[in-house]
Design a protein around this motif. Structure first.
Motif, short mmCIF file in Angstrom:
data_model
loop_
_atom_site.label_atom_id
_atom_site.label_comp_id
_atom_site.label_asym_id
_atom_site.label_seq_id
_atom_site.Cartn_x
_atom_site.Cartn_y
_atom_site.Cartn_z
N HIS A 123 0.77 -1.35 0.16
CA HIS A 123 -0.09 0.15 -0.05
C HIS A 123 0.82 1.24 0.14
CE1 HIS A 123 -3.48 -2.40 0.55
NE2 HIS A 123 -2.77 -3.04 1.73
N GLN A 124 2.07 1.18 0.38
CA GLN A 124 3.03 2.25 0.40
C GLN A 124 3.84 2.46 -0.95
OE1 GLN A 124 5.33 1.92 3.60
NE2 GLN A 124 5.08 4.02 4.48
N GLU A 125 3.91 3.56 -1.43
CA GLU A 125 4.96 3.77 -2.75
C GLU A 125 6.17 3.28 -2.56
OE1 GLU A 125 4.39 7.59 -4.42
OE2 GLU A 125 2.08 7.41 -4.45
N ARG A 126 6.92 3.93 -1.22
CA ARG A 126 8.13 3.60 -0.95
C ARG A 126 8.45 3.55 0.70
NH1 ARG A 126 11.15 8.02 0.66
NH2 ARG A 126 10.24 9.92 0.56
N PRO A 127 9.37 2.78 1.03
CA PRO A 127 9.57 2.87 2.72
C PRO A 127 9.72 4.11 3.25
CG PRO A 127 10.78 1.10 1.41
CD PRO A 127 10.39 1.90 0.47
N ASN A 128 9.40 4.49 4.50
CA ASN A 128 9.60 5.63 5.20
C ASN A 128 10.67 5.70 6.09
OD1 ASN A 128 8.38 4.11 7.43
ND2 ASN A 128 6.71 5.68 7.64
N GLY A 129 11.55 4.52 6.32
CA GLY A 129 12.80 4.38 7.17
C GLY A 129 12.40 4.10 8.47
N ARG B 1 6.20 2.74 11.62
CA ARG B 1 5.56 3.64 12.87
C ARG B 1 6.36 5.01 13.01
NH1 ARG B 1 3.21 0.22 17.70
NH2 ARG B 1 2.39 2.54 18.10
N THR B 2 5.77 5.78 12.76
CA THR B 2 6.46 7.18 12.86
C THR B 2 6.64 7.29 14.53
OG1 THR B 2 4.45 8.42 12.99
CG2 THR B 2 5.57 8.26 10.83
N PRO B 3 7.89 7.99 14.71
CA PRO B 3 8.01 8.26 16.26
C PRO B 3 6.78 9.25 16.68
CG PRO B 3 9.78 9.18 14.88
CD PRO B 3 8.79 8.50 13.95
N PRO B 4 6.63 9.20 18.24
CA PRO B 4 5.83 10.16 18.64
C PRO B 4 6.40 11.72 18.81
CG PRO B 4 6.76 8.82 20.64
CD PRO B 4 7.07 8.15 18.87
N PRO B 5 5.80 12.59 19.12
CA PRO B 5 6.16 14.11 18.98
C PRO B 5 7.39 14.14 20.24
CG PRO B 5 3.94 14.01 19.06
CD PRO B 5 4.17 12.72 18.95
N PRO B 6 8.19 15.11 20.04
CA PRO B 6 9.08 15.13 20.98
C PRO B 6 8.47 15.42 22.57
CG PRO B 6 9.95 16.49 19.23
CD PRO B 6 8.38 15.93 18.94
N GLY B 7 8.86 14.75 23.53
CA GLY B 7 8.39 15.01 24.84
C GLY B 7 6.99 14.06 25.43
#
Length: 117
Positions: free
Chosen positions: A38-44, A49-55
């Motif tokens: 489903h994804q065009e390319r890997p996001n790394g 899973r994207t990391p949570p916002p700082p803090g």
């Protein structure tokens, strides 16, 4: 009897005929072990899973705490259990038998020397 190359070619043809419908129904165009996704390319990121916002910290999934607890106790039980198991190697047994024989020989020699005096 047909030559081996002809029988091999016949077997390969039969196998191809049997597998070709399965490859078409399972998306055989992309490859045997891959699918378009489903994804065009890997996001790394790990598991995409994207990391949570700082803090902020990541929220644990429901299975994580029992999994960590079980893993910890498994390591502890295996560590204690494997370190406290009896030594049943043939070398240890032979060493103990040799010590028993030496001790019995020393007892026999000391008894013989006390009898001769």
């Amino acid at each position: 009897m047909p030559p081996p190359s002809q029988s091999f070619a016949t077997a390969a043809g039969m196998l191809q005929l049997r597998l070709s419908p399965a490859l078409r129904t399972r998306g055989g165009a992309a490859g045997r072990w891959t699918s378009p996704g489903h994804q065009e390319r890997p996001n790394g990121y790990l598991f995409n899973r994207t990391p949570p916002p700082p803090g902020r910290t990541r929220k644990w999934e429901d299975y994580e705490l029992p999994c960590y607890i079980t893993s910890f106790f498994t390591i502890v039980i295996l560590g204690v259990g494997l370190n406290s198991k009896p030594d049943l190697t043939i070398e240890t047994w032979a060493h103990q038998k040799a010590l028993e024989r030496l001790q019995s020989e020393q007892i026999a020699l000391s008894a013989a020397s006390s009898d001769s005096e």
